[in-house]
Design an enzyme around this catalytic site. Structure first.
Site, PDB file in Angstrom:
ATOM      1  N   ARG A 222       0.805  -1.224   0.000  1.00 35.84           N
ATOM      2  CA  ARG A 222       0.000   0.000   0.000  1.00 35.84           C
ATOM      3  C   ARG A 222       0.835   1.269   0.000  1.00 35.84           C
ATOM      4  O   ARG A 222       0.525   2.202  -0.720  1.00 35.84           O
ATOM      5  CB  ARG A 222      -1.020  -0.020   1.133  1.00 35.84           C
ATOM      6  CG  ARG A 222      -0.460  -0.002   2.520  1.00 35.84           C
ATOM      7  CD  ARG A 222      -1.578  -0.160   3.502  1.00 35.84           C
ATOM      8  NE  ARG A 222      -2.172  -1.481   3.402  1.00 35.84           N
ATOM      9  CZ  ARG A 222      -3.421  -1.782   3.699  1.00 35.84           C
ATOM     10  NH1 ARG A 222      -4.229  -0.850   4.128  1.00 35.84           N
ATOM     11  NH2 ARG A 222      -3.857  -3.004   3.592  1.00 35.84           N
ATOM     12  N   THR A 223       1.889   1.315   0.772  1.00 34.46           N
ATOM     13  CA  THR A 223       2.673   2.551   0.827  1.00 34.46           C
ATOM     14  C   THR A 223       3.326   2.835  -0.527  1.00 34.46           C
ATOM     15  O   THR A 223       3.329   3.957  -1.021  1.00 34.46           O
ATOM     16  CB  THR A 223       3.733   2.477   1.939  1.00 34.46           C
ATOM     17  OG1 THR A 223       3.071   2.182   3.166  1.00 34.46           O
ATOM     18  CG2 THR A 223       4.471   3.801   2.078  1.00 34.46           C
TER      19      THR A 223
ATOM     20  N   HIS B 291       7.511   6.301  10.662  1.00 40.09           N
ATOM     21  CA  HIS B 291       6.726   6.171   9.435  1.00 40.09           C
ATOM     22  C   HIS B 291       5.886   7.445   9.353  1.00 40.09           C
ATOM     23  O   HIS B 291       4.671   7.414   9.571  1.00 40.09           O
ATOM     24  CB  HIS B 291       5.849   4.911   9.514  1.00 40.09           C
ATOM     25  CG  HIS B 291       5.224   4.520   8.202  1.00 40.09           C
ATOM     26  ND1 HIS B 291       5.328   5.295   7.058  1.00 40.09           N
ATOM     27  CD2 HIS B 291       4.493   3.433   7.850  1.00 40.09           C
ATOM     28  CE1 HIS B 291       4.670   4.700   6.070  1.00 40.09           C
ATOM     29  NE2 HIS B 291       4.167   3.573   6.526  1.00 40.09           N
TER      30      HIS B 291
END
Lengths: 308, 430
Positions: free
Chosen positions: A57-58, A135
């Site tokens: 996803r990132t 993050h």
């Protein structure tokens, strides 16, 4: 205009800059809703995304964000395990820089490595997650999601539930949420907490906060980052830390559930709730977080690169 | 013809070991020994090398009891010869070489090899032999044969003996030979994949922690075993306040125990790890500010007997990498005196007469080796230091094969101008 070249940690942004990111994200959210989801803002810029740890996803979120801004993006992924000596990552970095990229998005399995790489390059770097350290884009998209939902931040009660010690998301969110005026409680057993948690508000069971929290933020159980299996069993986890229908029904009327994904179904969140999340009008914001991710990352790319 | 072995040190001060203070005086060295100490000695003539020591202080050659020379096996990092040169530049004229080479120093041949290669240098090299064969922690080495071959002590250094019963047997047997057991205390289950001190900073940085307990449970175990057996144990590189306290109590109850600390554990605390600079990745880890203060206190009250560098050379490729992959260790020989002087004397007001024994008599006593003293008839092993001069630690100035110093970029006080070993000027302008 951001004061630092790179975004390596949520601490690299002051409150004003965070608000600026959230406001820009609002306008990029609009673009994502249009028929033609593309603006020429970063035309001619090249972004390289270097992923030394698997991610879906990132990586995709950054890719879509860059493309919607008309930047060219190239992806490099490598299993960190195949790079035995760090010399190799530094060589990889030099090779990619020689191709004249304008910005690097980097994820690495080991804490501190994105900072190390940033220290040897002139172009800006966005940390897409380093080990158990930081993050920042995840925390920013989370705060954006929260602000969108509640229309405020100050005084909201958030519980970060689960594997704190192995989680870069937990560290980033805790720090950013507190900076933005939220009240943070960590819900975790001793072996998933740091040795000294005296500076934190801590509870050991989800039942202690479930009726009082505005945001129930479930952390992914980082089985892949556990150095040693310390938690006894999934059954024990379910007893104190998982979200099932019964607990969901005890939550305040306007409260929400969040998770950075990917969810370990049956561990952090029960299957039945994941199914419920597909229906409209629920307060499970997992999909909203993903949507916000693109807008927030567009905002960051724009603020870091668009004005340079 | 100029005699190599006659040196006259004029116009300086020297450390008088008997009076335990710095006093003015000239030193005349001949045939490797201190021949005369006095006021205004004048031996004119071409056969004497004269050193004008104005502004300098002659101190006994330093003894560093914890050095990794890496030979055999890792000669790209350091060799016995290159390590000896680095030592002499740091004013160190005697050192103990730790046995974690490849192969490890667990055999008579290897001890003899190190002694032979060491005798070709101008530094006295004392080999330390392994406690267990191959440092595997399973079977003890031939401690008798190794002692006879010239081992000055025994250690498995970074590979602590986890088997308590084996350690107990080793301690009992070691009494027959009288050599110290030099113990790197670390419970490997506690330290696990740890990279730095476990505390506030490891939490924030997301780096796996090594709790102080990792050292302390092993120190406590070995103190109990030493009290039971009467063995002579030395705890090397103490790092935590709890460790200092354990040794303090053991000493007061009469155990045959000594300990040392490194300059980097005195100089830094774990906040420095925020840089993610891998030169601060060491074992035991650089601990908290409170631990740092406790080490200082241990030096002041005499709990800590010696300072040792734990010189651990590593290649750039082993350090210029992710924090997780980087090797543990910092070099320390060339900054040894300056780091100690800066931290203890300049910054903490310790008298130099208190520092010097920690770097000379202290380690000599622990190892039972020749003391370096500036006294008539003694072997001339002397460092001439300028305690007013400062310098910035620069990569290009290191002569060690490795450059991984935790002190890089720092300004330190205390420059070694000359080193004399065995009556020869082995470092400095001739």
């Amino acid at each position: 205009m951001l004061s630092k070249k790179s975004i390596l940690s949520v601490d690299d942004l002051d409150t004003g800059e965070i608000m600026q990111v959230l406001e820009s994200a609002d306008s990029f959210m609009d673009i994502s809703r249009r028929e033609i989801k593309k603006v020429p803002t970063l035309r001619g810029k090249t972004v390289a995304s270097l992923f030394f740890e698997p991610s879906t996803r990132t990586r995709i979120s950054f890719e879509i964000a860059a493309k919607r801004l008309s930047a060219d993006i190239v992806n490099f992924s490598a299993q960190a395990s195949s790079l035995l000596k760090g010399e190799t990552i530094m060589d990889t970095l030099r090779t990619i820089l020689s191709m004249q990229v304008d910005l690097l998005v980097i994820r690495h399995r080991d804490s501190g490595t994105v900072k190390l790489m940033d220290s040897v390059v002139n172009v800006p770097v966005i940390n897409a997650g380093d080990g158990k350290h930081q993050h920042p884009t995840q925390a920013l998209l989370d705060i954006y999601t929260i602000k969108n939902h509640f229309n405020r931040l100050e005084g909201l009660k958030v519980a970060l539930v689960g594997d704190y010690i192995n989680s870069r998301v937990a560290r980033s969110c805790q720090s950013l949420f507190e900076k933005m005026g939220l009240e943070v409680t960590i819900v975790a057993p001793a072996m998933l907490l740091p040795e000294d948690w005296s500076g934190f508000k801590v509870e050991h069971s989800i039942d202690r906060i479930i009726e009082d929290t505005d945001i129930l933020y479930m952390l992914r159980m980082q089985f892949e980052r556990q150095d040693r299996k310390l938690y006894p069993s999934v059954r024990e986890y379910n007893r104190y830390l998982s979200l099932d229908m019964k607990r969901l029904s005890r939550m305040k009327k306007d409260s929400v559930v969040m998770h950075p994904g990917p969810v370990n179904r049956g561990i952090e969140i029960y299957d039945e709730i994941m199914e419920l999340a597909k229906e409209k009008g629920n307060n499970i914001l997992i999909d909203e977080q993903v949507t916000a991710g693109v807008a927030v990352r567009m905002a960051l790319l724009y603020l870091v690169l668009g004005q340079s | 013809m100029k005699m190599e072995n006659a040196i006259l040190i004029k116009n300086g001060f020297f450390f008088n070991s008997r009076q335990n203070k710095i006093v003015p005086g000239d030193i005349y060295i001949e045939n490797g020994k201190v021949a005369e100490i006095g006021k205004d000695i004048s031996y004119a003539g071409e056969d004497v090398s004269v050193i004008d020591a104005s502004g300098l202080t002659a101190i006994p050659g330093l003894i560093d009891m914890h050095v990794h020379l890496r030979e055999p096996g890792f000669e790209d990092e350091e060799t016995i010869a290159s390590g000896a040169r680095a030592a002499l530049k740091g004013g160190v004229t005697a050192l103990a070489a730790m046995p974690n080479t490849n192969p490890p120093a667990d055999s008579e041949q290897l001890i003899k090899y190190i002694l032979t290669a060491g005798s070709a240098t101008d530094c006295r090299i004392y080999p330390i032999a392994c406690l267990t064969k191959g440092q595997e922690g399973k079977e003890m080495t031939e401690m008798g044969i190794l002692s006879e071959a010239g081992a000055a002590g025994f250690s498995d250094d970074g590979m602590p003996v986890m088997d308590g019963k084996l350690m107990y047997e080793i301690m009992k047997y070691s009494l027959q030979f009288g050599k110290p057991l030099i113990l790197h205390e670390e419970d490997l289950y506690f330290s696990g994949p740890g990279l730095m001190h476990e505390g506030e900073f490891s939490t924030r940085l997301g780096l796996e922690g090594i709790p102080s307990l990792a050292d302390e449970v092993m120190i406590a175990r070995d103190i109990m075993l030493a009290e039971k057996t009467g063995a002579r144990i030395h705890i090397t590189h103490l790092s935590s306040s709890g460790g200092v306290e354990l040794v303090r109590q053991a000493k007061s109850s009469g155990a045959n125990i000594s300990c040392d600390v490194t300059p980097h554990h005195l100089f830094f605390n774990d906040s420095i790890l925020e840089t993610f600079n891998t030169n601060f990745k060491v074992k035991p880890p650089i601990r908290s500010r409170a631990d740092q203060a406790a080490l200082m206190e241990g030096l002041k009250d005499g709990t800590i007997d010696a300072i040792a560098s734990d010189h651990a050379p590593h290649l750039d490729t082993e350090k210029n990498t992710t924090f997780k992959l980087a090797s543990f260790g910092t070099t320390g020989l060339e900054t040894f005196f300056a780091a100690c002087y800066t931290r203890l004397v300049s910054e903490n007001g310790m008298g130099i007469e208190k520092l010097i024994p920690l770097l000379t008599e202290g380690p000599a006593k622990i190892l039972g080796i020749e003391k370096n003293r500036i006294e008539k008839g003694h072997r001339a092993c002397i460092a001439l230091v300028d305690t007013d001069a400062e310098f910035v630690v620069k990569r290009e100035d290191f002569i060690s094969k490795s450059k991984n110093s935790a002190f890089l970029g720092l300004k330190l006080r205390g420059v070694v101008r000359y080193t004399i070993s065995g009556g020869k000027i082995v470092y400095g302008k001739k």
